[in-house]
Design a protein around this motif. Sequence first.
Motif, PDB file in Angstrom:
ATOM      1  N   VAL A   1      42.246  -5.119   0.410  1.00 21.16           N
ATOM      2  CA  VAL A   1      41.238  -5.685  -0.759  1.00 21.16           C
ATOM      3  C   VAL A   1      39.829  -5.930   0.003  1.00 21.16           C
ATOM      4  N   ASP A   2      38.910  -5.658  -0.995  1.00 21.94           N
ATOM      5  CA  ASP A   2      37.353  -5.924  -0.552  1.00 21.94           C
ATOM      6  C   ASP A   2      36.925  -5.063   0.533  1.00 21.94           C
ATOM      7  N   CYS A   3      37.643  -4.144   1.312  1.00 23.04           N
ATOM      8  CA  CYS A   3      37.413  -3.536   2.286  1.00 23.04           C
ATOM      9  C   CYS A   3      36.365  -2.389   2.242  1.00 23.04           C
ATOM     10  N   GLU A   4      35.087  -2.128   3.074  1.00 21.29           N
ATOM     11  CA  GLU A   4      34.538  -1.024   2.701  1.00 21.29           C
ATOM     12  C   GLU A   4      34.002  -0.580   4.473  1.00 21.29           C
ATOM     13  N   PRO A   5      34.274   0.647   4.509  1.00 20.73           N
ATOM     14  CA  PRO A   5      34.829   1.760   3.416  1.00 20.73           C
ATOM     15  C   PRO A   5      36.336   1.398   3.172  1.00 20.73           C
ATOM     16  N   ALA A   6      36.634   2.015   2.084  1.00 20.51           N
ATOM     17  CA  ALA A   6      38.216   2.094   1.449  1.00 20.51           C
ATOM     18  C   ALA A   6      39.138   2.287   2.335  1.00 20.51           C
ATOM     19  N   VAL A   7      40.142   1.444   2.663  1.00 20.29           N
ATOM     20  CA  VAL A   7      41.388   1.807   3.435  1.00 20.29           C
ATOM     21  C   VAL A   7      42.591   1.774   2.237  1.00 20.29           C
ATOM     22  N   TRP A   8      43.376   2.538   2.449  1.00 20.81           N
ATOM     23  CA  TRP A   8      44.227   2.698   1.314  1.00 20.81           C
ATOM     24  C   TRP A   8      45.598   3.476   1.867  1.00 20.81           C
ATOM     25  N   ARG A   9      46.734   3.281   1.313  1.00 20.80           N
ATOM     26  CA  ARG A   9      48.071   4.257   1.582  1.00 20.80           C
ATOM     27  C   ARG A   9      48.708   4.466   0.335  1.00 20.80           C
ATOM     28  N   GLU A  10      49.319   5.232   0.158  1.00 21.74           N
ATOM     29  CA  GLU A  10      50.526   5.490  -0.771  1.00 21.74           C
ATOM     30  C   GLU A  10      51.781   5.950  -0.018  1.00 21.74           C
ATOM     31  N   VAL A  11      52.785   4.992  -0.341  1.00 21.91           N
ATOM     32  CA  VAL A  11      54.025   5.519   0.391  1.00 21.91           C
ATOM     33  C   VAL A  11      55.236   5.455  -0.634  1.00 21.91           C
ATOM     34  N   ARG A  12      56.271   6.127  -0.354  1.00 21.65           N
ATOM     35  CA  ARG A  12      57.421   6.312  -1.321  1.00 21.65           C
ATOM     36  C   ARG A  12      58.666   5.653  -0.644  1.00 21.65           C
ATOM     37  N   LEU A  13      59.415   4.864  -1.431  1.00 23.26           N
ATOM     38  CA  LEU A  13      60.394   4.276  -0.679  1.00 23.26           C
ATOM     39  C   LEU A  13      61.438   3.531  -1.871  1.00 23.26           C
ATOM     40  N   PRO A  14      62.723   3.027  -1.627  1.00 23.70           N
ATOM     41  CA  PRO A  14      63.649   2.664  -2.499  1.00 23.70           C
ATOM     42  C   PRO A  14      63.208   1.382  -2.821  1.00 23.70           C
ATOM     43  N   SER A  15      63.574   0.984  -4.287  1.00 23.00           N
ATOM     44  CA  SER A  15      63.196  -0.273  -4.706  1.00 23.00           C
ATOM     45  C   SER A  15      63.960  -1.544  -4.213  1.00 23.00           C
ATOM     46  N   ASP A  16      65.117  -1.289  -3.382  1.00 22.43           N
ATOM     47  CA  ASP A  16      66.024  -2.241  -2.883  1.00 22.43           C
ATOM     48  C   ASP A  16      65.846  -2.446  -1.578  1.00 22.43           C
ATOM     49  N   VAL A  17      64.609  -1.963  -1.114  1.00 19.04           N
ATOM     50  CA  VAL A  17      64.401  -2.393   0.343  1.00 19.04           C
ATOM     51  C   VAL A  17      64.019  -3.749   0.506  1.00 19.04           C
TER      52      VAL A  17
END
Length: 209
Positions: free
Chosen positions: A11-27
């Motif tokens: 949040v509020d980071c410049e430059p932008a830092v983001w990731r997209e991850v896939r994982l099970p909902s029961d983790v």
Amino acid sequence: MTILDLRVTLVDCEPAVWREVRLPSDVLLTDLHHVLQIAMGWEDTHRHGFGRGESYWTASARWLLEPESEEAEERGVTLEDALGDGAVLTYLYDMGDDWEHRVAVAGTSEGTSETAELLGGEGACPPEDSGGIFGFAELVAALRRVQAGEEPDGWDADRLHHLVGDGDAQELATKLLDFDDVAVRAELEGAPITELGSLRDQDQDPHFP
């Protein structure tokens, strides 16, 4: 089993830092913590917590202002439980630098998976103890000057040396600004989610008994 695609944004980071991850909902949140540490690039040297609305989970309830309760412990709480009817969690890391992450559900599917998968990302993780959002912004400005051909000196040189050690200034700038998705993807997919912490010798949060 429901599989979640999570968009994790610093949040509020410049430059932008983001990731997209896939994982099970029961983790479990305990294991989600390790996934987020690896995906973002943190070193797991500080306290952390998860929040949604008035609910908050951490590795030890003794750090909460509210009276201790079993519900406040992250151990045994799943991602699905923490999300409730919502689609967004807050993940806090390092209560000094206050790195706030927005963890939002970007998509769902049905299937099975024992490992987390990196789907994408942008921006290198800030160095540990770099002073939070504002300190990192100052560091990035210094790195941009290095990339433009200026030699670091004074405060800039001291910060680079303190945060990443000695070395070629251009190489340090690249290391601190570019996201190494190949290494992160390999680490996440190389072991079941439940073993990621133990691979870092942190099967239990090192900051709590």
